[in-house]
Structure formats: C-alpha cells, structure tokens
Design an enzyme around this catalytic site. Sequence first.
Site, short mmCIF file in Angstrom:
data_model
loop_
_atom_site.label_atom_id
_atom_site.label_comp_id
_atom_site.label_asym_id
_atom_site.label_seq_id
_atom_site.Cartn_x
_atom_site.Cartn_y
_atom_site.Cartn_z
N ARG A 1 4.97 2.09 -5.67
CA ARG A 1 5.21 2.74 -4.27
C ARG A 1 6.54 2.21 -3.45
NH1 ARG A 1 2.31 -0.06 0.20
NH2 ARG A 1 1.91 1.31 1.92
N HIS B 1 -8.08 0.97 2.66
CA HIS B 1 -7.46 0.54 3.95
C HIS B 1 -8.25 -0.26 4.90
CE1 HIS B 1 -4.88 4.31 3.83
NE2 HIS B 1 -4.13 3.41 2.93
N CYS C 1 -7.45 6.28 -4.91
CA CYS C 1 -8.90 5.65 -4.68
C CYS C 1 -8.74 4.48 -3.54
CB CYS C 1 -9.10 5.44 -6.29
SG CYS C 1 -8.23 3.66 -6.69
N ALA D 1 -6.62 1.54 -4.64
CA ALA D 1 -5.20 1.75 -4.41
C ALA D 1 -5.05 1.62 -3.02
CB ALA D 1 -4.83 3.25 -4.58
FE1 CFM Z 1 0.14 4.87 6.07
FE2 CFM Z 1 0.81 7.01 4.81
FE3 CFM Z 1 -0.78 5.18 3.72
FE4 CFM Z 1 1.63 4.69 4.10
FE5 CFM Z 1 2.76 5.26 1.70
FE6 CFM Z 1 1.57 7.74 2.43
FE7 CFM Z 1 0.03 6.09 1.39
MO1 CFM Z 1 1.93 7.30 0.04
S1 CFM Z 1 2.26 5.86 5.75
S2 CFM Z 1 0.10 3.31 4.45
S3 CFM Z 1 3.47 4.05 2.90
S4 CFM Z 1 -1.14 6.53 5.41
S5 CFM Z 1 3.32 7.25 1.54
S6 CFM Z 1 1.32 8.97 4.34
S7 CFM Z 1 -0.08 8.05 0.95
S8 CFM Z 1 1.12 4.89 -0.19
S9 CFM Z 1 -1.99 5.19 1.77
#
Ligand code: CFM
Length: 538
Positions: free
Chosen positions: A92, A191, A58, A61
């Site tokens: 994580r 993000h 989500c 997250a």
């Molecule tokens: Fe970038 Fe990722 Fe992500 Fe990531 Fe991660 Fe991820 Fe993630 Mo899991 S590199 S930041 S450290 S997009 S593994 S593939 S899904 S937490 S949001």
Amino acid sequence: MNDKSLMKQELGSIMGKYSAKTYKSRKGHVLVVDADEAPQEIVADCRTIPGIITERGCCYAGCKGVVVGPLKDTVALTHGPIGCGYYSWLTRRNKARKNEGDNYNFLAYCFSTDMQESDIVFGGEKKLKEAISEIVKIFKPKSIMICSTCPVGLIGDDVHSVAKWAEKEFGVQTIAYSCEGYKGVSQSAGHHIANNGLYKNIIGTGNAPKKEYSINLLGEYNIGGDGWEIERLLKTIGYHIISIMSGDGSVERLRNAHKADLNLVQCHRSTNYNAELLRQKYGTDWVKVNFLGIRSTIKSLRDIALYFEDPKLIAKTESLIAEELAAVEPEIEKYKDICKGKTVALFVGGSRANYFQGLFQEIGMETVLAGFEFAHRDDYEGREVIPSIKENADNKNIENLVEQPDEKLYRITLSKEKFEELSKVMELNYFKGMIKTMDDGSFVVDDINHYEMEAFMKLLKPDLFGSGIKEKYVIHKMGVLSKQIHSYDYSGPFAGFRGAVIFARDVAMGLTAPVWKLIKPKWKTEAMIQGGYVQEVS
Ligand code: CFM
C-alpha cells in the site's frame, strides 16, 4: 456535464441486462446524480452478490493492512498463512521513518506465523506463542498486535488468551484483533475492529504534558509520503501534532491522542469511529479536512486556524498559503493545458473517489463517475443519515463502542453560539458525503463489478480511470489510462500544494504517453459478438 435524463435512460439499459434477481440486488447501488431528487439514497455496505467478482478487500486487510500495519513502533504479527502477511506488507506504500531516538522501524519486516496444514488441523496457538517468544527475544518491542486471518477464526484459535499469556509472560503489551478476513462485508469491518482495539488499549494511556495547539491527524496513511507533506504545512503554521493515525504512525504517540485540542479527519470512513469516541469521552471536536487538491488544502488550513481563532495562526496560515501558491501555480498551469477538457471515472476504497475530485477539477478534468468499494451510506449521503442506517447481521457482528463523558477530562471548547457559527462554514463533527458535491448527470456506483465497469467505460469513455491494481490492466487493455489512486503508481506525494504539482505532472505524462496510439480495444473497431440461446429439439 452529462444530460441527466439521457444518463438515466442509459443506466436503465445497463441494468436491464441483469436477471431479475441480480437487478433487484444491484439497482439500489447505482444512481445518476440529480439535485432535483435530493436527498438521494444509495444502498451500501452490504454483501456482494455471490459469483460476482468484487473489487473489495477483506476484514483482515482493513485491520492489519490499513490501520494497524502502518504503526512503525509496534510489531504487527499476522497469525495465518504466509500470503496474508506478505501481501499486506507495504504494497500500500504507507511510508514510515523511525521515531526520533528509536533505532527500529518494524515496517521493514513482515511478521507472520506462517500457518501450515498441520496447524490448521491441530490448532495454531502453540505456533503463535512460539512466534511471540521469538519476536520478544529478537526485537524487544514495546507492544505487539496480533492480527487474525480467516483460518484462525474457522479453527477457533483463542488469540485473545494468547495475548493475555504474552503480557504476563514477557511484560509486553499484546493486543489481539479478531479481524478474520471473512468478517463483515469488506475491509471496512477491519477498520472498525482496529479502531476499537486502539481506542480500548492505547489511546488515553499516555501522560505526555499538554502542548498548545495540539492536534491529531486521523485517517491519513502517508501513502507515497502524503502525511509528511501535510505535517510540513501544519508544523510550519505552528500546530503540535500529537499523533497521526496511522501513516508513519506511532503507538507511543497515539497513547496521548486524547490530549488534543482538535482532531482532523482526512479519511472519514476508516477513522470516524475514534473521532467520535474522543468527542464523546473528552469533548474533543473534529473537523473534516481534505488535503488533496489545492483549494481543499487551503480550505482545510483556514478552517483549522478559524477553529483556534488565534490571530497568529491565522496570519501564518495566510502567509504560508500565499508562499505555496506562488510556487506551484505556474507549474500546474503548464500541465493543465494538457489535461483540460478531459474526463475521469474514479472507483476507490471508501474515501478517495470523493477526495480526489477537486484535484482533478483543478487541472481541468471533470469526474463523470465515482464509486466506492466499501463506503457506508454516510460517506455517500452525509452523516445525517446515520440514525436511519439499518443494522444487518454483518455489522451487528462488530462491537459498536459508545463512550460517556470523562468526569475529569471532558471539556467543551466552544460555546454553543460559536459552534453554530463555525458549523456554517466548516464540517465540524460532521461530514457531508460525496453525492452532494457531484454534478448532475454524473454516476455514483457502489461496489462496482466487472460487467458494470466495462459497460460504463463504453458509455462514458473517460480519458482516465482512477482506481487500483485489480482494475488497472483491464482498463489499459481497453486503451484507456488507468491511474492507481490507492498506491499512487510508485509516485507521490499528491497531498498539499507541492503534491498537486506532482499529481498534475503524472496525469499529464500518462495522458500523453505514446502507447495509447498503439492500443485499440476491440469494442472500438469491431461489432461485439452477440450470444444467444438455442433450444435443441430432438
Ligand atoms: Fe481511507 Fe480510502 Fe481506506 Fe485510505 Fe487506501 Fe483507499 Fe484503502 Mo486503498 S483513504 S484508509 S489509504 S478508505 S486507497 S480510498 S482502499 S488502502 S481501506
């Protein structure tokens, strides 16, 4: 390499099982790589079909769990029910050590307002204020970040005015994020919201003196210690790392991020926003790096040295590469004997299904399928498609910051000619995406669902499925090794030269585990039950 026309036929029969409506929604999300059809377009970053169990996370997250949470010298306070804070608390494996000179690392704590039914009914602002007062009294942080969960937005708590109140009341910088879980279509929205908050309130507020060869490492989260291994390499060569966003990250260091000579972008999906804003305002170039895999690490280190064009940095880079290679190559070879010829399917967040392919290739394994939970079209197709991406109701919901050059601080480091010359050999202010790097006949799947995952497992029979905890045990029950590419299954680091050896060891260990002899999925030995619909005639 799989035969692409055969794979297209197989894809037709997998998608043919859908109802017309579902087929229409899903067909654009899956493709068979075919260089003759380049550029291939994919549908991404849009809503999952209701009723389908998505592997996505989500918005909260993405903001708290991914970008803000790993910052160790700020208190990331979850305003919401306790589960949201608890499940985003270090699961994580974003590791952190306390800053030199500090005696705290707030990552060891889980801060939450623990909202109850009465707070949902009567409002949670009072409780939020109480939590902040308690935090200031006990922990005395330099900053606080309030991260909102779904109910906060649904009941209308004004977290931003509480943040203003807290700043006035306690003199502690407090930033609120409206990152309610339901916002956007996935964690990707979080993000963006986190990048915006850090950009507007933190980056650019520091006045540390400028040092030579200063860089930021963006989109590196120190999962299993990856960031530390990358830092070791960069520091040995002679770079000054101002900040890492945000693994083992520090708000106080991030304040000076605008002083860098160059930004390195590891995870494009989660940090391209700030890389671009820094370029627009300060003229700082960014280069796309990848420290997963030996060849990609070498390429990244050489690209950075080439950018600075300093003979000392170039020489140090080459001697480091030679030293590291000599140490790891014999190690990797012994694991390669076990892994070579095997195949892998990868389904991970928004970056890693791409960045790990080279590492698998180095141990002799071919990627037959790769997909992302929440990547955007540019992560699949390359940044050149950004102008053609249509806005929808979900991404319009999130502020899209655009910067103007700063009158005093904007500077162009490279001449036009030099920029063009370097752009031919490296991804400078550019990312080419995943599809172009994959072999013909392999599959690319966006936002996979359980039906598709099972269908592709039966079709491709990979020896390893790389993904996360949500898929892990389903895959194990199919008798196939599943490796967590998100949290690294309690192992790591996997980055850099030394990390590649640990990765090869783990994969070899997994593939040779005796347990696989004991598990046989039913679909390997028995005919599957066929269902039908019989209309009763009365
Ligand atoms: Fe970038 Fe990722 Fe992500 Fe990531 Fe991660 Fe991820 Fe993630 Mo899991 S590199 S930041 S450290 S997009 S593994 S593939 S899904 S937490 S949001």
